[in-house]
Design an enzyme around this catalytic site. Sequence first.
Site, PDB file in Angstrom:
ATOM      1  N   HIS A  27       0.821  -1.214   0.000  1.00 56.56           N
ATOM      2  CA  HIS A  27       0.000   0.000   0.000  1.00 56.56           C
ATOM      3  C   HIS A  27       0.852   1.260   0.000  1.00 56.56           C
ATOM      4  O   HIS A  27       2.051   1.240   0.310  1.00 56.56           O
ATOM      5  CB  HIS A  27      -0.964   0.005   1.195  1.00 56.56           C
ATOM      6  CG  HIS A  27      -0.298   0.070   2.540  1.00 56.56           C
ATOM      7  ND1 HIS A  27       0.112   1.260   3.117  1.00 56.56           N
ATOM      8  CD2 HIS A  27       0.004  -0.905   3.439  1.00 56.56           C
ATOM      9  CE1 HIS A  27       0.647   1.015   4.299  1.00 56.56           C
ATOM     10  NE2 HIS A  27       0.595  -0.289   4.527  1.00 56.56           N
ATOM     11  N   CYS A  55       3.016  -4.934   6.767  1.00 55.87           N
ATOM     12  CA  CYS A  55       2.653  -4.688   5.372  1.00 55.87           C
ATOM     13  C   CYS A  55       3.796  -3.976   4.647  1.00 55.87           C
ATOM     14  O   CYS A  55       4.741  -3.481   5.273  1.00 55.87           O
ATOM     15  CB  CYS A  55       1.372  -3.860   5.276  1.00 55.87           C
ATOM     16  SG  CYS A  55      -0.131  -4.811   5.578  1.00 55.87           S
TER      17      CYS A  55
END
Length: 551
Positions: free
Chosen positions: A453, A472
């Site tokens: 992301h 992440c």
Amino acid sequence: MKKLIWLGCFMSLFYCTAAAQVMSSTTEVSLEIRNILESFAPDKTAQVGEQHFHHPDLLIAFYSNRQFEPVWVNDGKWHDLASDLLVQIEESKYDGLLPASYHLSAIKEVISLDKQQSIDNGHPVHQAYVDLLLADAYFGLANDLYLGKVVQKGLQNSWEITPKRVKVDFGEAMKRGLESGDISKSLEDFWPRYKVYRSMRKSMKEFYEMDESLEEKWEKVGGKTLKVNEENKSVPAIRERLIYWNDLLSYTVPNEELYDSTMLAGVMHFQKRNGLDADGVIGKDTYTALNASPADMVKKIAVNMERMRWLPDTLLEGRFVMVNIANFQLDYLENNGLDTVFTSRVIVGKEYHTTPVFNGEMAYIVLSPTWTVPSSIIKREMIPKIRKDANYLNRNRLKILTYSGKEVSPSSIDWSKASSGNFPYMIRQSPGPSNSLGQAKFIFPNKHNVYIHDTPSKSLFSKDLRAFSHGCIRIQQPAEFAEILLEDDSKWDMQRIREAMDKGKETTVMLKEKVPVVLIYLTFWADPSGKAHFRKDIYERDDAIAKALLN
């Protein structure tokens, strides 16, 4: 005429007798091969003399299918390719393996490289032993080159990449290698298909030679943290170490103990090459890297060559996304991983929020995403912050929702009593530039809930060591990544992508074809030009593999 007939009969009798002797000898060796194999105890390590056979199951299957006929010895002589096998065993050290694991000493006792093929002890039992020994050595080396030597289970190294599906018959490969006259190539065919492996092997050989050529003990350098234009007694040793690694050319030094501007360039080059912050400051991480000897490099290369053997060959089929966690970089690759379609800096998990190693398939992109905060972050981080700052939620555009979708006022909650056991709500962040996921997220569904992301914290990408996330992967160039992933979708170009990213409302874009994604952890690799790249073992995973691999 009678003499010619008599001579013909004599020669025919001679050849028939010789053939019978060879057949008898081969039959006796076959009998002894069968006897030895039948002596293997089930569920136990097969042992013949002092040698432990590593693949009794493969040996039994292979020899049974050929009526126990020998392949490596014939009539008291070993096959002329046995010396080539011996060379491959000795050179397995360049694959990061231990030659001793493949019966090296025992084979050397019966085989020499001078092409004298006769086995000293021609007894059928001994010939059977030699045949089995060579076959087991081949099977062991072929297996370890193809699948890897180390069993990943129990290493606690978070490696969850789908393993190779065994598609090879090691016995048939050995047989073909002997019949073709190229046993070396038959073993090389088991190397990982990734071209980078060959570059890594070349580097391994170079570092082995450097280690063997060292005439003096490798001395460690160290001292206080140093900055350019400072003087210290450790500077001469550091300068020599930089020259040794070719990060600095030898030059005339007016003041041996001065960390001068010329040396600064060498330090920064060394830091960059080792994946450290290239700030020219000689601190703890730089000293650690400087103290790594050629022998240490050999061990590090071995660990990463083993990791390459763990990778499935299926990644080579078409384009795929690879994130090297230890290098903080994402690459979109094709053509056997040789061609880079797209590359970007990334941020990965902190040491206590490590990014796992696994593979999946990217299915869709979300532009202008919301962020539903994971419960672990709510409990460990957000509740304590809300207690200290009543405006925390509002300032970060965070809303509290029930699981029926109703918004809850923060003032209605007694935060002093809120804890992991009594917080029956979700917290969600609205889309926008300040959203923790940035303006795009790239989803490859997985049990870890890890994805790629965007991020509003752009300044972190300027650092060379970028382990700051909760696991992440944050990408520096989200719009460009989206564009390359959607290049076969005529509805999306860069303008439409950026408009959707700025929209303030979620847009989900399904990919026409799923893209393989692999998150890998490599602390060493060599590029196609042969240049070696070393990286800091940020999660301290190398040692466990090294111990299992080299002991």
